[in-house]
Design a protein around this motif. Structure first.
Motif, PDB file in Angstrom:
ATOM      1  N   ALA A   1     -29.073  22.198  33.102  1.00  0.00           N
ATOM      2  CA  ALA A   1     -29.346  23.299  31.769  1.00  0.00           C
ATOM      3  C   ALA A   1     -27.984  23.221  31.528  1.00  0.00           C
ATOM      4  N   GLY A   2     -26.993  23.057  32.265  1.00  0.00           N
ATOM      5  CA  GLY A   2     -25.219  23.232  32.316  1.00  0.00           C
ATOM      6  C   GLY A   2     -25.102  22.686  31.131  1.00  0.00           C
ATOM      7  N   TYR A   3     -25.700  21.148  30.534  1.00  0.00           N
ATOM      8  CA  TYR A   3     -25.209  20.089  30.252  1.00  0.00           C
ATOM      9  C   TYR A   3     -26.201  20.092  28.366  1.00  0.00           C
ATOM     10  N   TRP A   4     -27.216  20.370  28.907  1.00  0.00           N
ATOM     11  CA  TRP A   4     -27.490  21.416  27.396  1.00  0.00           C
ATOM     12  C   TRP A   4     -26.788  22.594  27.140  1.00  0.00           C
ATOM     13  N   GLY A   5     -26.432  23.322  27.453  1.00  0.00           N
ATOM     14  CA  GLY A   5     -25.896  24.389  27.102  1.00  0.00           C
ATOM     15  C   GLY A   5     -23.994  23.482  26.421  1.00  0.00           C
ATOM     16  N   LEU A   6     -23.631  22.747  26.830  1.00  0.00           N
ATOM     17  CA  LEU A   6     -22.507  21.408  26.261  1.00  0.00           C
ATOM     18  C   LEU A   6     -22.764  21.349  25.337  1.00  0.00           C
ATOM     19  N   ILE A   7     -24.454  20.735  24.937  1.00  0.00           N
ATOM     20  CA  ILE A   7     -24.799  19.599  24.012  1.00  0.00           C
ATOM     21  C   ILE A   7     -24.886  21.082  22.774  1.00  0.00           C
ATOM     22  N   ILE A   8     -25.549  21.987  23.208  1.00  0.00           N
ATOM     23  CA  ILE A   8     -25.608  23.252  22.264  1.00  0.00           C
ATOM     24  C   ILE A   8     -24.559  23.573  21.724  1.00  0.00           C
ATOM     25  N   GLY A   9     -23.630  23.554  22.575  1.00  0.00           N
ATOM     26  CA  GLY A   9     -21.742  24.516  21.582  1.00  0.00           C
ATOM     27  C   GLY A   9     -21.418  23.291  21.087  1.00  0.00           C
ATOM     28  N   ALA A  10     -21.941  22.348  21.215  1.00  0.00           N
ATOM     29  CA  ALA A  10     -20.685  21.395  20.482  1.00  0.00           C
ATOM     30  C   ALA A  10     -21.761  20.658  19.618  1.00  0.00           C
ATOM     31  N   LEU A  11     -22.605  21.586  19.030  1.00  0.00           N
ATOM     32  CA  LEU A  11     -23.413  21.754  18.151  1.00  0.00           C
ATOM     33  C   LEU A  11     -22.888  22.515  17.292  1.00  0.00           C
ATOM     34  N   MET A  12     -23.123  24.036  17.650  1.00  0.00           N
ATOM     35  CA  MET A  12     -22.623  25.131  16.709  1.00  0.00           C
ATOM     36  C   MET A  12     -21.055  24.244  16.469  1.00  0.00           C
ATOM     37  N   ALA A  13     -20.302  24.617  17.041  1.00  0.00           N
ATOM     38  CA  ALA A  13     -19.121  24.528  16.517  1.00  0.00           C
ATOM     39  C   ALA A  13     -18.725  23.141  15.790  1.00  0.00           C
ATOM     40  N   GLY A  14     -20.016  22.102  15.846  1.00  0.00           N
ATOM     41  CA  GLY A  14     -20.145  21.442  14.684  1.00  0.00           C
ATOM     42  C   GLY A  14     -20.244  22.109  13.261  1.00  0.00           C
ATOM     43  N   VAL A  15     -21.525  22.757  13.493  1.00  0.00           N
ATOM     44  CA  VAL A  15     -21.886  23.596  12.383  1.00  0.00           C
ATOM     45  C   VAL A  15     -20.449  24.347  11.502  1.00  0.00           C
ATOM     46  N   VAL A  16     -19.810  24.718  12.302  1.00  0.00           N
ATOM     47  CA  VAL A  16     -18.835  26.401  11.928  1.00  0.00           C
ATOM     48  C   VAL A  16     -18.174  25.117  11.454  1.00  0.00           C
ATOM     49  N   TYR A  17     -17.413  23.566  12.078  1.00  0.00           N
ATOM     50  CA  TYR A  17     -17.118  23.165  11.301  1.00  0.00           C
ATOM     51  C   TYR A  17     -17.103  22.782  10.122  1.00  0.00           C
ATOM     52  N   ILE A  18     -18.591  22.379   9.417  1.00  0.00           N
ATOM     53  CA  ILE A  18     -19.040  21.712   8.146  1.00  0.00           C
ATOM     54  C   ILE A  18     -18.870  23.267   7.718  1.00  0.00           C
ATOM     55  N   ILE A  19     -18.827  24.796   7.475  1.00  0.00           N
ATOM     56  CA  ILE A  19     -18.710  25.842   7.193  1.00  0.00           C
ATOM     57  C   ILE A  19     -17.572  26.119   6.776  1.00  0.00           C
ATOM     58  N   ILE A  20     -16.823  26.088   7.313  1.00  0.00           N
ATOM     59  CA  ILE A  20     -14.905  26.056   7.273  1.00  0.00           C
ATOM     60  C   ILE A  20     -14.833  24.812   6.236  1.00  0.00           C
ATOM     61  N   ALA A  21     -15.150  22.980   6.282  1.00  0.00           N
ATOM     62  CA  ALA A  21     -15.263  22.412   5.197  1.00  0.00           C
ATOM     63  C   ALA A  21     -15.869  22.347   4.267  1.00  0.00           C
ATOM     64  N   LEU A  22     -16.713  23.383   4.110  1.00  0.00           N
ATOM     65  CA  LEU A  22     -17.368  22.987   2.750  1.00  0.00           C
ATOM     66  C   LEU A  22     -16.546  24.440   1.665  1.00  0.00           C
ATOM     67  N   VAL A  23     -15.793  25.273   2.691  1.00  0.00           N
ATOM     68  CA  VAL A  23     -15.280  26.602   2.071  1.00  0.00           C
ATOM     69  C   VAL A  23     -13.831  26.146   1.409  1.00  0.00           C
ATOM     70  N   VAL A  24     -13.634  25.248   2.722  1.00  0.00           N
ATOM     71  CA  VAL A  24     -12.232  24.367   1.981  1.00  0.00           C
ATOM     72  C   VAL A  24     -12.598  23.352   0.338  1.00  0.00           C
ATOM     73  N   LYS A  25     -13.621  22.960  -0.101  1.00  0.00           N
ATOM     74  CA  LYS A  25     -14.103  22.482  -0.922  1.00  0.00           C
ATOM     75  C   LYS A  25     -14.381  22.823  -1.914  1.00  0.00           C
ATOM     76  N   PHE A  26     -14.549  24.216  -1.671  1.00  0.00           N
ATOM     77  CA  PHE A  26     -15.017  25.037  -2.964  1.00  0.00           C
ATOM     78  C   PHE A  26     -14.004  25.805  -2.967  1.00  0.00           C
ATOM     79  N   CYS A  27     -12.954  26.144  -2.134  1.00  0.00           N
ATOM     80  CA  CYS A  27     -12.180  27.378  -2.119  1.00  0.00           C
ATOM     81  C   CYS A  27     -10.574  27.009  -2.065  1.00  0.00           C
TER      82      CYS A  27
END
Length: 141
Positions: free
Chosen positions: A96-122
């Motif tokens: 379950a801890g490993y799943w927590g790491l995987i989900i956390g990494a995916l969420m960090a990736g989503v945040v990075y994608i959002i920031i990248a899109l904001v930088v691209k457009f703004c």
């Protein structure tokens, strides 16, 4: 002495070897230290594999425009400890801890994608105002 390199500039061979050695030591220290500190069966070989795959994917997406190595980060040690502590607190298996790491990494990736899109457009001016060099310099150091 000019310490700033432009996009097309390349340091001389001696400086390149020195920079490469410094980078290798920094990368290896983090990639070996993070799994050792966190424990719970995390290994340096898995961290190296993940760093290699992540770097390859990054280079493909950026068309090798930026020479970056994506390795382990000390920034996530607290959340990694929390993922395993949460699993233990709930009486769940270490998996379950490993799943927590995987989900956390995916969420960090989503945040990075959002920031990248904001930088691209703004653009990046908002980042310069939010985090001026006087803040970023000590943070990176």
């Amino acid at each position: 002495m000019n310490l700033i390199y432009g996009i097309k500039d390349k340091p001389g061979f001696g400086k390149t070897v020195l920079f490469a050695l410094q980078q290798l030591l920094a990368i290896m220290a983090a990639t070996i230290a993070v799994p050792a500190i966190v424990g719970h069966g995390l290994t340096a070989s898995a961290a190296l594999f993940g760093a290699g795959v992540g770097t390859f994917v990054y280079l493909v997406f950026t068309k090798s425009s930026s020479p970056v190595f994506l390795g382990s980060s000390f920034a996530f040690i607290g959340s990694m400890f929390s993922a395993f502590a949460g699993a233990e607190t709930l009486g769940l298996a270490q998996a379950a801890g490993y799943w927590g790491l995987i989900i956390g990494a995916l969420m960090a990736g989503v945040v990075y994608i959002i920031i990248a899109l904001v930088v691209k457009f703004c653009g990046v001016k908002w980042i310069d105002r939010l985090m001026p060099p006087v803040i970023i310099g000590p943070t990176v150091a």
